[in-house]
Design a protein around this motif. Structure first.
Motif: not given
Length: 423
Positions: A11-29
């Motif tokens: 769930v978390g990796t998919a969330t990071a993927w879609y947020l990055r595609k939306s233009g967010h600067d993403v940090v995955l911890i």
């Protein structure tokens, strides 16, 4: 805009993927050294719209009471866990009415179909090899009454997009020849041709690598200590390696979402339910089943994943204990050996990986996806037995919600911890 995603399971990796595609600067911890090393490591492996019905269903509270103390029970509530789940249990029971059960199942179905499409798109775009197989899933029954009841429930979901075929015993053996030895015990099956199989650990690790290649900062081996807030808004995340300022934080920690957000005074109705799987090499078992199968009467899943076979089952309410109970493991193997007698010749527990993980179960049986009362602090958790199935769709939905877009499907009910945000 810095967005932190807590937890690098499916769930978390998919969330990071879609947020990055939306233009967010993403940090995955993630506290583990790699993605998907806990609950997403050894799940059943099926991506199935066919199993979207929540465990909070009519008659379940009575069954749980009858199963108390029985090690071979499908869902075992340990006595020591009872004092800790009273409030959650009352909410669970309230969702066991026929009306709520149907609505919650329908909600899961919408998300599962959305998720299957999203998974296929991610796999194609990122080029992830995760032992995908598309033969569908066969769910077998040994009682005509059970089969008829399951079909009635499935017919309701078929009105909302679920496709299935009812199969007689001959058709069962045609689909899966390994059932020939126990054909006489079968009343029939439901065959779900659109369901898929895949290794969620391989997928999530491949997706984490794809995220990193696209600019996501992946911080593994880092323990989350607290989420800082001020004046009703999220400010930062403090970890074992420092403080990270954030505009938005998404908590995707599975069963550990509840204790993490309790530090911020937010009650999240998610309780861990332990599941067990046994994974081993197919090796010399040339006639091993090739069709993913769920046995309704014996309550286990038998899933070929690449060159391995995974048998999964058991639901045990026992807090945050992740130790596989030997009696539960033995019951799963015994049940699978009844359905596939040849298993006894080829299975060796000493050469198998016995694993247990914690399913994050909500009282409704639907995930919690939305914003908390603290602005900028979001939840994507509570997927229960459907984490792998719903992961990609959930990541896509929460990215849409955060950016104010209409997800295009009904979002699961908020369960009292999120604040509705207009699209």
């Amino acid at each position: 805009m810095t967005t932190i995603v807590l937890g690098a399971g499916a769930v978390g990796t998919a969330t990071a993927w879609y947020l990055r595609k939306s233009g967010h600067d993403v940090v995955l911890i993630e506290r583990q050294p790699e993605a998907a090393m806990e609950t997403s490591w050894g799940n059943g492996g099926i991506i199935h719209a066919s199993e979207v019905e929540p465990w909070s269903q009519p008659g379940m509270p009575t069954k749980i009471i009858k199963w108390l103390g029985k090690e071979n029970a499908p869902l075992l509530l340990r006595y020591r866990a009872i004092p800790h789940i009273m409030r959650w249990g009352i909410e669970f029971a309230r969702n066991c009415t026929p009306e709520r059960f149907r609505e919650n199942a329908k909600s899961n179905l919408h998300l599962a179909l959305h998720s299957l499409k999203s998974l296929q798109e991610i796999g194609a775009e990122a080029g992830i090899d995760y032992d995908r197989a598309t033969r569908g899933v066969l769910k077998i029954y040994r009682s005509r009454d059970s089969l008829d009841s399951a079909q009635r429930s499935t017919d309701y979901l078929a009105q909302h997009g679920l496709l299935y075929e009812r199969a007689d015993p001959d058709r069962c053996v045609e689909l899966e020849p390994a059932l020939k030895d126990t054909k006489s015990t079968l009343a029939g099956a439901l065959y779900f041709a659109r369901d898929e199989v895949g290794d969620s650990n391989k997928f999530a690790q491949g997706l984490a690598a794809a995220c990193a290649a696209r600019g996501v900062q992946c911080r593994f081996g880092e323990t989350i200590e607290k989420i800082e807030t001020r004046s009703g808004r999220v400010q930062a995340v403090v970890t074992s390696k420092g403080r990270i300022v954030a505009d938005t934080v998404v908590v995707a920690l599975g069963s550990f979402t509840a204790p993490m957000l309790a530090k911020n005074g937010i009650r999240v109705p998610i309780y861990p339910v332990k599941g067990v799987s046994i994974t081993f090499k197919r090796a010399a078992w040339n006639a091993a089943p090739t069709m993913p199968l769920i046995d309704d009467s014996k309550l286990f899943g038998f899933v070929p994943i690449g060159d391995r076979i995974r048998i999964s089952g058991s639901a045990e309410i026992t807090g945050y204990d992740m130790t596989p109970a030997p009696a539960r493991v033995a019951a799963i193997i015994a049940n699978a050996s009844f359905t596939f007698p040849e298993l006894k010749r080829y299975f060796d527990i000493s050469k198998s990986k016995v694993w247990a993980g914690l399913r994050p179960v909500s009282p409704t049986g639907t995930p919690i996806i939305g914003e908390t009362r603290i602005r900028g602090l979001w939840i994507n958790a509570g997927h229960g037995h459907l984490g792998w199935t719903l992961s990609c769709g959930s990541g896509r939905v929460i990215a849409d919600l955060i950016d104010g877009r209409d997800p295009g499907i009904p979002v699961p009910p908020p369960q009292g911890v999120v604040v509705a945000r207009a699209a």
